[in-house]
Design an enzyme around this catalytic site. Structure first.
Site, PDB file in Angstrom:
ATOM      1  N   GLU A  34     -14.671   0.048  15.427  1.00 44.49           N
ATOM      2  CA  GLU A  34     -14.361  -1.209  16.119  1.00 44.49           C
ATOM      3  C   GLU A  34     -14.146  -0.995  17.615  1.00 44.49           C
ATOM      4  O   GLU A  34     -14.390  -1.892  18.416  1.00 44.49           O
ATOM      5  CB  GLU A  34     -13.080  -1.831  15.525  1.00 44.49           C
ATOM      6  CG  GLU A  34     -13.268  -2.335  14.113  1.00 44.49           C
ATOM      7  CD  GLU A  34     -11.940  -2.618  13.401  1.00 44.49           C
ATOM      8  OE1 GLU A  34     -10.951  -2.931  14.077  1.00 44.49           O
ATOM      9  OE2 GLU A  34     -11.929  -2.523  12.161  1.00 44.49           O
ATOM     10  N   ASP A  52      -7.818  13.068  16.229  1.00 40.99           N
ATOM     11  CA  ASP A  52      -7.846  11.724  16.795  1.00 40.99           C
ATOM     12  C   ASP A  52      -9.054  11.578  17.731  1.00 40.99           C
ATOM     13  O   ASP A  52      -9.184  12.316  18.720  1.00 40.99           O
ATOM     14  CB  ASP A  52      -6.537  11.499  17.571  1.00 40.99           C
ATOM     15  CG  ASP A  52      -6.386  10.064  18.005  1.00 40.99           C
ATOM     16  OD1 ASP A  52      -5.638   9.322  17.351  1.00 40.99           O
ATOM     17  OD2 ASP A  52      -7.032   9.687  19.006  1.00 40.99           O
ATOM     18  N   MET A  53      -9.924  10.644  17.422  1.00 40.48           N
ATOM     19  CA  MET A  53     -11.163  10.512  18.187  1.00 40.48           C
ATOM     20  C   MET A  53     -10.911  10.198  19.663  1.00 40.48           C
ATOM     21  O   MET A  53     -11.601  10.715  20.542  1.00 40.48           O
ATOM     22  CB  MET A  53     -12.047   9.428  17.546  1.00 40.48           C
ATOM     23  CG  MET A  53     -13.394   9.294  18.168  1.00 40.48           C
ATOM     24  SD  MET A  53     -14.358  10.832  18.140  1.00 40.48           S
ATOM     25  CE  MET A  53     -15.281  10.659  16.624  1.00 40.48           C
ATOM     26  N   ARG A  54      -9.903   9.368  19.934  1.00 38.40           N
ATOM     27  CA  ARG A  54      -9.626   9.039  21.348  1.00 38.40           C
ATOM     28  C   ARG A  54      -9.279  10.293  22.142  1.00 38.40           C
ATOM     29  O   ARG A  54      -9.775  10.505  23.241  1.00 38.40           O
ATOM     30  CB  ARG A  54      -8.430   8.075  21.432  1.00 38.40           C
ATOM     31  CG  ARG A  54      -8.820   6.702  21.901  1.00 38.40           C
ATOM     32  CD  ARG A  54      -7.654   5.781  21.825  1.00 38.40           C
ATOM     33  NE  ARG A  54      -6.906   5.981  20.579  1.00 38.40           N
ATOM     34  CZ  ARG A  54      -5.952   5.186  20.136  1.00 38.40           C
ATOM     35  NH1 ARG A  54      -5.597   4.147  20.844  1.00 38.40           N
ATOM     36  NH2 ARG A  54      -5.338   5.421  19.001  1.00 38.40           N
ATOM     37  N   ASN A  56      -9.433   7.299  10.242  1.00 38.63           N
ATOM     38  CA  ASN A  56      -9.044   8.684   9.934  1.00 38.63           C
ATOM     39  C   ASN A  56      -9.835   9.173   8.734  1.00 38.63           C
ATOM     40  O   ASN A  56     -10.300  10.298   8.683  1.00 38.63           O
ATOM     41  CB  ASN A  56      -7.545   8.767   9.664  1.00 38.63           C
ATOM     42  CG  ASN A  56      -6.775   8.772  10.963  1.00 38.63           C
ATOM     43  OD1 ASN A  56      -7.105   9.522  11.875  1.00 38.63           O
ATOM     44  ND2 ASN A  56      -5.768   7.917  11.056  1.00 38.63           N
ATOM     45  N   GLY A  57      -9.937   8.298   7.721  1.00 37.11           N
ATOM     46  CA  GLY A  57     -10.893   8.520   6.640  1.00 37.11           C
ATOM     47  C   GLY A  57     -12.125   7.688   6.978  1.00 37.11           C
ATOM     48  O   GLY A  57     -11.991   6.588   7.499  1.00 37.11           O
ATOM     49  N   GLU A 113      -8.492  -5.318   5.356  1.00 37.78           N
ATOM     50  CA  GLU A 113      -8.252  -4.941   3.964  1.00 37.78           C
ATOM     51  C   GLU A 113      -7.083  -5.728   3.369  1.00 37.78           C
ATOM     52  O   GLU A 113      -7.135  -6.139   2.220  1.00 37.78           O
ATOM     53  CB  GLU A 113      -7.997  -3.428   3.877  1.00 37.78           C
ATOM     54  CG  GLU A 113      -9.274  -2.640   4.123  1.00 37.78           C
ATOM     55  CD  GLU A 113      -9.040  -1.160   4.343  1.00 37.78           C
ATOM     56  OE1 GLU A 113      -8.613  -0.792   5.458  1.00 37.78           O
ATOM     57  OE2 GLU A 113      -9.289  -0.376   3.422  1.00 37.78           O
ATOM     58  N   LEU A 160     -15.163   3.675   9.962  1.00 39.09           N
ATOM     59  CA  LEU A 160     -14.827   4.901  10.684  1.00 39.09           C
ATOM     60  C   LEU A 160     -13.383   4.871  11.165  1.00 39.09           C
ATOM     61  O   LEU A 160     -13.054   4.236  12.177  1.00 39.09           O
ATOM     62  CB  LEU A 160     -15.767   5.066  11.891  1.00 39.09           C
ATOM     63  CG  LEU A 160     -17.267   4.881  11.609  1.00 39.09           C
ATOM     64  CD1 LEU A 160     -18.068   4.933  12.891  1.00 39.09           C
ATOM     65  CD2 LEU A 160     -17.750   5.924  10.611  1.00 39.09           C
ATOM     66  N   HIS A 178     -12.800   3.098  -0.131  1.00 34.32           N
ATOM     67  CA  HIS A 178     -12.834   2.096   0.959  1.00 34.32           C
ATOM     68  C   HIS A 178     -13.561   0.832   0.509  1.00 34.32           C
ATOM     69  O   HIS A 178     -14.092   0.085   1.330  1.00 34.32           O
ATOM     70  CB  HIS A 178     -13.578   2.630   2.213  1.00 34.32           C
ATOM     71  CG  HIS A 178     -12.840   3.687   2.965  1.00 34.32           C
ATOM     72  ND1 HIS A 178     -13.493   4.711   3.605  1.00 34.32           N
ATOM     73  CD2 HIS A 178     -11.524   3.869   3.210  1.00 34.32           C
ATOM     74  CE1 HIS A 178     -12.615   5.497   4.211  1.00 34.32           C
ATOM     75  NE2 HIS A 178     -11.407   4.998   3.976  1.00 34.32           N
ATOM     76  N   ASN A 234       0.864  -1.182   0.000  1.00 37.91           N
ATOM     77  CA  ASN A 234       0.000   0.000   0.000  1.00 37.91           C
ATOM     78  C   ASN A 234       0.901   1.233   0.000  1.00 37.91           C
ATOM     79  O   ASN A 234       1.417   1.640   1.029  1.00 37.91           O
ATOM     80  CB  ASN A 234      -0.895  -0.023   1.245  1.00 37.91           C
ATOM     81  CG  ASN A 234      -1.849   1.151   1.288  1.00 37.91           C
ATOM     82  OD1 ASN A 234      -1.799   2.042   0.440  1.00 37.91           O
ATOM     83  ND2 ASN A 234      -2.709   1.150   2.283  1.00 37.91           N
TER      84      ASN A 234
HETATM   85  P1  ADP Z   1      -6.864   4.744   9.348  1.00 39.86           P
HETATM   86  O1  ADP Z   1      -8.048   5.302   8.625  1.00 39.86           O
HETATM   87  O2  ADP Z   1      -5.655   5.656   9.298  1.00 39.86           O
HETATM   88  O3  ADP Z   1      -6.565   3.293   9.044  1.00 39.86           O
HETATM   89  P2  ADP Z   1      -7.855   3.719  11.882  1.00 39.86           P
HETATM   90  O4  ADP Z   1      -8.872   2.847  11.249  1.00 39.86           O
HETATM   91  O5  ADP Z   1      -6.718   3.084  12.599  1.00 39.86           O
HETATM   92  O6  ADP Z   1      -7.288   4.816  10.902  1.00 39.86           O
HETATM   93  O7  ADP Z   1      -8.646   4.661  12.923  1.00 39.86           O
HETATM   94  C1  ADP Z   1      -8.005   5.679  13.598  1.00 39.86           C
HETATM   95  C2  ADP Z   1      -9.036   6.354  14.515  1.00 39.86           C
HETATM   96  O8  ADP Z   1      -9.555   5.388  15.428  1.00 39.86           O
HETATM   97  C3  ADP Z   1      -8.466   7.499  15.322  1.00 39.86           C
HETATM   98  O9  ADP Z   1      -9.350   8.613  15.322  1.00 39.86           O
HETATM   99  C4  ADP Z   1      -8.405   6.893  16.717  1.00 39.86           C
HETATM  100  O10 ADP Z   1      -8.502   7.848  17.741  1.00 39.86           O
HETATM  101  C5  ADP Z   1      -9.628   6.028  16.694  1.00 39.86           C
HETATM  102  N1  ADP Z   1      -9.645   5.072  17.792  1.00 39.86           N
HETATM  103  C6  ADP Z   1      -8.837   4.024  18.024  1.00 39.86           C
HETATM  104  N2  ADP Z   1      -9.160   3.434  19.222  1.00 39.86           N
HETATM  105  C7  ADP Z   1     -10.194   4.159  19.748  1.00 39.86           C
HETATM  106  C8  ADP Z   1     -10.967   4.062  20.927  1.00 39.86           C
HETATM  107  N3  ADP Z   1     -10.741   3.127  21.839  1.00 39.86           N
HETATM  108  N4  ADP Z   1     -11.949   4.986  21.124  1.00 39.86           N
HETATM  109  C9  ADP Z   1     -12.187   5.942  20.219  1.00 39.86           C
HETATM  110  N5  ADP Z   1     -11.493   6.076  19.081  1.00 39.86           N
HETATM  111  C10 ADP Z   1     -10.511   5.200  18.832  1.00 39.86           C
END
Ligand code: ADP
Length: 404
Positions: A324, A273-275, A201-202, A375, A199, A171, A9
Site C-alpha cells: 500500500e 522492516d522494509m522502510r 511482515n508476512g 481484514e 505484502l 491471508h 485476533n
Molecule cells: P503486518 O503483516 O504485521 O500487518 P504491515 O502490513 O503493517 O505488517 O506491513 C509492515 C511492513 O510495511 C514493514 O516492512 C514496513 O516497513 C512496511 N512499510 C510501511 N510503510 C512503508 C513505506 N512507506 N515504504 C516501505 N515500506 C513500508
C-alpha cells in the site's frame, strides 16, 4: 438493523481487538502486547479518541482479555468474530460450536503457535459474553477452492490422505477482501482473473478466478512462498539435512532460523522492516539493496508462476503495509514482469496517497491497483452474515459475503 461486532485476533504473545460499531463507520482499537511478561500492557483509543494505556504486569491472554473486554463491554457488541489462522479443510466462516472448537484444536499441529492462542481467546470471550454468537473466520478458508493440482505436493499420497499434508494457503481474509473490492472498483466484480500481492511482515500472493482462489504462494504453513520480514519463503527442502549433517543443527534450530532469522532480516543482516531497508539502501548499504532486490524478484516470480492458474489476467492488486505504501517496491517488482503487458504509470504510482485506493497503470494492458486491505472489516462482515444472515446494503458486498 445494523449490528456491532467485536473482532478478536489472538496471537502467541499479543491480542488485537477492534469493535466495529453499527454501520462500521466507527472502530475502537486495542492491542494487548508482551503478554506473560512484566511489560504486559493494553494500548488503544476510545470512541472519543482518548488514548488508553493500561499496565497489566505478567498478565496472560485470559487476564488481558478480561481487562480489555470489560471496558469494551460497555459498548455491547452483538457478536464476536475471531480470526483463526488454520481451519484445516473448513471452507467458510462458522458459528463457534464444540465441533468447530474441536476442528480448530485438530488443526493445531499445522499452526502450533496460532491455533492454541485462538482457542484461549475463544474460551475467554465465551466466558465474558456467554449470550453472544461467536464466529470463527479462517485465514485458510478462502483458499479451499484451489484445485487439487494446485494444493497437492508431489509427496507420497498417504501423507495427504492420512496426515493432511497439502497446501492450505493463508491471508485468505485479506486476499478475499482485496480481490472483491478491487474487482468492484475495476467494474468487473468477481469476474475474470486477478493476482493479489499482500505484502506486510508476512507476505503472500494469490491468483483469483471469478472471485475464487485458484492458487496461492503459502502452503502447509505460512513459511512457503515469497520473501517475508523474517521468513525465508521458498528454499530447497534439503537445507534441513544439509544443516543437520554439516552444522549439527536440530529441527528446532532450523525451524527458528527459517521463520525468525531469515527473509529481509537474514539477507540484510540489518532489519526486517522494509522502510528501514529502503533508507539504508539509499545510504549505500549493499546488503539492504540486495535484500530489496531479492524480495522484488521473488515476488515477481511468484506472481508469474501463479498466472498459470488463470485463463487470463485482468490485473494485479497490491496491498499490505509494503504494497500500500511503497511506490518503489511496486515499480521494482513490475520491472521484472514485462511479459504480461503490465504498464505502470510512474506518475500515478508515485502520487498515490498512503492508505488510499487507486489505479496506477497507463490504461493499456492488465490493470494495476493499490487496494488497502481491511481484514477487520471483512471478519466483521462474515461474522454478521453467519450470526444474523445480515448483508450490507450494496450489492457487491452482499454477493461477496454470500460467497464465503
Ligand atoms: P503486518 O503483516 O504485521 O500487518 P504491515 O502490513 O503493517 O505488517 O506491513 C509492515 C511492513 O510495511 C514493514 O516492512 C514496513 O516497513 C512496511 N512499510 C510501511 N510503510 C512503508 C513505506 N512507506 N515504504 C516501505 N515500506 C513500508
Amino acid at each position: 438493523m445494523s449490528k456491532s461486532v467485536l473482532v478478536i485476533n489472538c496471537g502467541s504473545s499479543s491480542i488485537k481487538f477492534a469493535l466495529l460499531l453499527e454501520d462500521q463507520k466507527f472502530r475502537i482499537h486495542g492491542l494487548a502486547e508482551n503478554l506473560g511478561t512484566p511489560e504486559a500492557r493494553i494500548k488503544g483509543v476510545t470512541v472519543g479518541n482518548e488514548p488508553v494505556d493500561i499496565h497489566i504486569p505478567n498478565a496472560d491472554h485470559k487476564e488481558a482479555l478480561e481487562v480489555g473486554l470489560s471496558r469494551l463491554a460497555n459498548y455491547k457488541p452483538d457478536a464476536i468474530g475471531h480470526r483463526v489462522v488454520h481451519g484445516g479443510n473448513i471452507t467458510k466462516a462458522e458459528l463457534i460450536t464444540p465441533e468447530i472448537i474441536e476442528k480448530i484444536r485438530e488443526a493445531t499441529p499445522l499452526a502450533p503457535l496460532h491455533n492454541p492462542a485462538h482457542l484461549i481467546g475463544i474460551e475467554a470471550t465465551q466466558r465474558l459474553f456467554p449470550d453472544l454468537p461467536q464466529v470463527a473466520v479462517f485465514d485458510t478458508a478462502f483458499h479451499q477452492t484451489m484445485p487439487s493440482h494446485a494444493y497437492r505436493y508431489a509427496l507420497p499420497k498417504f501423507l495427504y490422505t492420512e496426515h493432511g499434508v497439502r497446501r492450505y494457503g493463508f491471508h485468505g481474509t485479506s486476499h478475499a477482501y482485496v480481490s472483491d473490492r478491487g474487482s468492484e472498483l475495476a467494474g468487473s466484480f468477481r469476474q475474470g482473473g486477478w493476482l493479489t500481492a499482500h505484502l506486510g511482515n508476512g507476505s503472500s500472493t494469490c491468483a483469483i478466478w471469478n472471485g475464487e482462489s485458484v492458487d496461492t504462494s503459502m502452503g502447509l504453513t505460512p513459511l512457503e512462498g515469497v520473501v517475508m520480514g523474517t521468513r525465508s519463503g521458498d528454499v530447497d527442502p534439503s537445507i534441513h539435512s544439509f544443516l543437520a549433517n554439516n552444522l549439527g543443527w536440530d529441527i528446532y534450530k532450523i525451524d527458528k532460523m527459517l521463520n525468525s532469522q531469515s527473509g529481509l532480516l537474514g539477507l540484510s543482516d540489518l532489519s526486517n522492516d522494509m522502510r528501514t531497508l529502503i533508507e539504508a539502501s539509499e545510504q549505500g548499504n549493499e546488503d539492504a539493496t540486495l535484500a530489496i532486490e531479492v524480495f522484488c524478484y521473488r515476488l515477481a516470480k511468484s506472481l508469474a508462476g501463479l498466472s498459470c492458474g488463470l485463463p487470463e489476467i485482468n490485473g494485479l492488486f497490491f496491498t499490505g503495509g509494503i504494497g500500500e505504501n511503497s511506490a518503489y517496491i511496486r515499480e521494482k517488482t513490475l520491472n521484472y514482469l514485462p511479459h504480461f503487458g503490465f504498464k505502470l504509470s510512474k506518475e500515478k504510482n508515485n502520487e498515490l496517497k498512503r492508505g488510499t485506493e487507486g489505479r496506477i497503470d497507463q490504461g493499456t494492458g492488465p490493470q494495476i491497483w493499490v487496494v488497502p486491505t481491511d481484514e477487520e472489516g471483512r471478519i466483521a462482515q462474515e461474522t454478521k452474515h453467519v450470526a444474523f444472515h445480515e448483508f450490507e446494503n450494496n450489492d457487491a458486498t452482499t454477493q461477496a459475503i454470500e460467497s464465503v
